[in-house]
Design an enzyme around this catalytic site. Structure first.
Site, mmCIF file in Angstrom:
data_model
loop_
_atom_site.group_PDB
_atom_site.id
_atom_site.type_symbol
_atom_site.label_atom_id
_atom_site.label_comp_id
_atom_site.label_asym_id
_atom_site.label_seq_id
_atom_site.Cartn_x
_atom_site.Cartn_y
_atom_site.Cartn_z
ATOM 1 N N GLY A 1 7.364 1.098 10.284
ATOM 2 C CA GLY A 1 6.956 1.078 8.888
ATOM 3 C C GLY A 1 7.575 2.144 8.019
ATOM 4 N N GLU A 2 7.864 3.332 8.570
ATOM 5 C CA GLU A 2 8.253 4.453 7.723
ATOM 6 C C GLU A 2 9.632 5.021 7.997
ATOM 7 O OE1 GLU A 2 4.576 6.906 6.520
ATOM 8 O OE2 GLU A 2 4.093 6.108 8.493
ATOM 9 N N GLY B 1 7.319 2.185 16.280
ATOM 10 C CA GLY B 1 6.848 2.032 14.903
ATOM 11 C C GLY B 1 8.003 1.866 13.937
ATOM 12 N N THR C 1 10.004 -9.683 11.022
ATOM 13 C CA THR C 1 9.159 -8.775 10.241
ATOM 14 C C THR C 1 9.605 -7.322 10.403
ATOM 15 O OG1 THR C 1 7.523 -8.636 12.036
ATOM 16 C CG2 THR C 1 7.169 -10.320 10.343
ATOM 17 N N GLY D 1 0.811 -1.214 0.000
ATOM 18 C CA GLY D 1 0.000 0.000 0.000
ATOM 19 C C GLY D 1 0.839 1.255 0.000
ATOM 20 N N PHE D 2 1.694 1.423 1.028
ATOM 21 C CA PHE D 2 2.649 2.532 1.131
ATOM 22 C C PHE D 2 1.987 3.907 1.143
ATOM 23 C CE2 PHE D 2 4.406 -0.992 -1.397
ATOM 24 C CZ PHE D 2 5.286 -1.502 -0.462
#
Length: 726
Positions: free
Chosen positions: A691-692, A689, A622, A240-241
């Site tokens: 993810g980014e 977090g 992950t 998705g990003f």
């Protein structure tokens, strides 16, 4: 705890590797039809004539919908912080409801047919005539820009401390630089796709979305039906990003076509369709000016930016975000400005703002290091702040000194000779560069239900999104440790808007947000189990239930009723206000080694090390994958990715992977990733977090390494051959 931190395989791995997983475009309801889009070829104007006769004559065509015959559609709601789902609208255009054209690529018709080949052929036969109006499409020619409004939901448009311009003028050492970054387009492995099914007034949508609840609310509003009559299903999303965080024309038009024809409709976007109808990252121009004393202590930091909005949508990016937080300058000025163009609106893209903002700031820090004669790592250490530089807020968690120390040792930074062009490997020039990574950490309310059964199972239910990052695996680990049960006993239900509401998978908020609610629900269950255990003895939850003759116990956090949603909104606002008194972020250091051909300018990345502080590491496997993926995406941003827009027509000129160049395996070396695994005491389970933050700082580390190898500064992305060797 025994599950948290373990490098467990993803629970969805077998389904994906065996082909059992079914993505949105693979759904096959009875009576399925197929749709294809027709795009406008002008940037601004009106349709004066549409000839659909040839399209309708194609065998198998069921309908050709245009503004002349499409069912009514309610306009998108205005964005408001009181309802975050209003951010779901990719554009403000009410598709196929009038003859206006707002960007080159806007859908002007949708063809529905019995098979996809007939739909595509018919779409190619639709002919449109236009009354063309003047359009503004060239970002590079836009001056002056307007100051970003201070009430932006993404970030404030300006911040300051002291008089930075005056301090810059008085500084013994200065750099005053201009940087540019191009637009970027989304290229998730799975292109956007929607299967829409109406049953009376109830709508079911299978969609490649990273925001189930936002989609559901947006669709209900657009089709003027109760939220309860909309169901969105997305058990598997192929990346998705940020591009799948908003509702784009394809989703709306699939549902509109299904309502018009009375048949289920599948609208699977081609790669070119994605470029034409799904927003990407804004281009920017940025100024970074730094003033320092001879010892490298910053006396002035100025970071200003100009970015793009569409005239029919888009949100400002927080380009100067990291410049408010990373360095202890006595005087700081950050300011963001925007221009509106007649182009497809920009949207979220991995680390919106910080991904491109860190390029400018961290490249400028490297230039200041050269001016002062300091090692780039040492310069950053000397300017490490004790509190947030602009407003003096306390950091909840700040480990950049440790990150840099660990990274420099593992990368062999001390082997770097400081002079540009001084390191070689045969004919290759070798360069080493470094940059800081930064991304703010947030949390949102999440509703969950937990059930422990005497049969030896635990079920976690939450309508979150799995885009390939291992979300279900991570939440199974959190649940297992919160209840003290084996992770194999936990089953996670997700990807369905009928489940308890979850925040979107964006902003690096999902893991911590859900984990907080899981822990809260687990505490409720534990209290119930302890009461039972007083009668039965023992501490195994399954055994306690069996001995008590109780089939299961259940606990929930949050409610999806109207009152529950209001309560959730109040929780969000209260939490947001509390969090605004603190400064919390994921951070890291990116170490890059490049080899550059001195004759051609060919740049090859030969080594990479990223060291990160993301709080508690929930799953070592992950988390590394997430961070490594961000680095790969950042390498694409640094070396090749660029959306080319014709400055005369506003048309994207490279709408395919044949012409928009993303990294392939041959471009990427082995990427080493290390994590401190140091919990943030103010976050659920200590999670910040992952993810980014991985993409931030990457482009600067590459640019800085190229300078070290060649002595050439590249301040305009991407770093192509001509800029290195020219």
């Amino acid at each position: 705890m025994t599950a948290i931190g373990a490098p467990l395989d993803r629970v969805d791995g077998p389904a994906k590797t065996t082909g059992a997983a079914r993505f949105a475009a693979e759904q096959q309801p009875p009576g399925l039809t197929y749709a294809a889009l027709v795009h406008a070829t002008i940037s601004r104007g009106r349709i004066t004539a549409l000839d659909t006769s040839a399209a309708r004559a194609v065998p198998g065509v069921i309908a050709v919908l245009t503004h002349e015959n499409a069912p009514p559609l309610t306009p998108a709601r205005k964005v408001t912080p009181l309802d975050l789902s209003t951010m779901a609208s990719g554009t403000s255009v009410n598709y196929l409801q009038d003859d206006e054209i707002h960007w080159n690529g806007q859908p002007i018709a949708v063809v529905v047919a019995e098979d996809p080949a007939a739909a595509r052929e018919a779409a190619s036969l639709v002919r449109a005539e236009y009354a063309v109006l003047p359009a503004t499409v060239d970002f590079a020619a836009m001056e002056p820009a307007a100051k970003q409004q201070p009430n932006s939901m993404i970030s404030p448009g300006e911040g300051k401390k002291g008089d930075a311009e005056k301090a810059l003028a008085a500084a013994p050492v200065t750099v005053d630089l201009r940087f540019t970054t191009p637009g970027h387009s989304h290229n998730a492995l799975e292109p956007h796709a929607t299967v829409a099914v109406w049953e009376g007034n109830r709508l079911t949508v299978h969609d490649a979305t990273q925001s189930l609840d936002w989609f559901r609310n947006h669709l209900a509003a657009r089709f003027d039906i109760p939220v309860a009559d909309v169901r969105v299903l997305a058990p598997f999303v192929g990346g998705g990003f940020g591009g799948k965080g908003a509702v784009w024309p394809g989703t709306i038009l699939a549902a509109l076509a299904a309502r018009a024809t009375g048949r289920p409709v599948r609208l699977a976007l081609t790669r070119e369709d994605v470029y034409r109808t799904v927003g990407g990252r804004t281009p920017t121009t940025q100024r970074v000016a730094l003033g320092a004393d001879r010892d490298g202590k910053l006396t002035a930091l100025i970071h200003t930016s100009v970015s793009r909005l569409g005239r029919v949508g888009g949100m400002p990016e927080q380009i100067t975000s990291q410049s408010r937080h990373l360095y202890d300058a006595a005087n700081i000025l950050v300011r963001q400005s925007v221009v509106e163009l007649d182009l497809l609106p920009n949207t979220f893209m991995r680390a919106p703002g910080e991904a491109i903002g860190t390029f400018a700031l961290e490249a400028a820090m490297d230039e200041l290091a050269a001016e002062t004669g300091l090692d780039p790592v040492e310069l950053r250490r000397r300017n490490e702040p004790a509190v947030n530089p602009v407003d003096g807020k306390k950091f909840t968690h700040r480990r950049l000194r440790e990150v840099y120390a660990l990274g420099a040792e593992r990368f062999g930074w001390s082997d770097r000779t400081p002079e540009p062009g001084s390191m070689r490997d045969g004919r290759w020039l070798v360069g080493m560069g470094v940059a800081s990574a930064f991304h703010p950490a947030l949390r949102f309310p999440a509703n969950v239900t937990l059930r422990v059964s005497a049969a030896g199972t635990v079920v976690l239910r939450c309508g979150f999104q799995e885009m390939g990052m291992g979300a279900a695996t991570a939440q199974a680990q959190v649940t297992a440790d919160a209840l003290g049960v084996p992770v194999e006993a936990v089953r996670v239900e997700y990807g369905d808007s009928d489940l308890p509401v979850s925040p979107s998978a964006g902003g690096s908020v999902q893991t911590a947000s859900i984990a907080g609610s899981v822990v809260e629900a687990a505490e409720k269950l534990t209290r119930s189990l302890r009461r039972l255990a007083k009668r039965t003895g023992g501490d195994d939850p399954f055994a306690v239930l069996r001995q008590a003759g109780v089939p299961h116990v259940e606990a929930s956090v949050g409610s999806d009723t109207r009152l529950g949603r209001l309560s959730t909104q109040a929780r969000f606002i209260g939490g947001f206000l509390r969090d605004s008194r603190k400064m919390r972020a994921a951070s890291g250091a990116q170490f890059c080694e490049v080899r550059v051909d001195p004759d051609t300018g060919e740049t090859r990345i030969s080594r990479w090390l990223g060291v990160f502080d993301i709080g508690t590491v929930v799953n070592a496997k992950t988390a590394v994958s997430q961070l490594r993926g961000g680095i790969v995406m950042g390498i694409g941003m640094a070396l090749s990715e660029e959306t080319l827009v014709d400055p005369r027509t506003g048309r994207i000129m490279n709408p395919s992977l044949a012409e928009y160049h993303v990294p392939v395996h041959a471009d990427i070396p082995r990427i080493e990733v290390s994590m401190l695994d140091d919990p943030d005491p103010t976050m659920p389970m200590g999670v910040i977090g992952a993810g980014e933050v991985g993409i931030t700082g990457v482009a600067a580390a590459v640019a800085n390494a190229v300078y070290h190898a060649t002595g050439r500064r590249v301040r305009d992305l991407p770093i192509t051959l001509d800029k290195v060797a020219g």
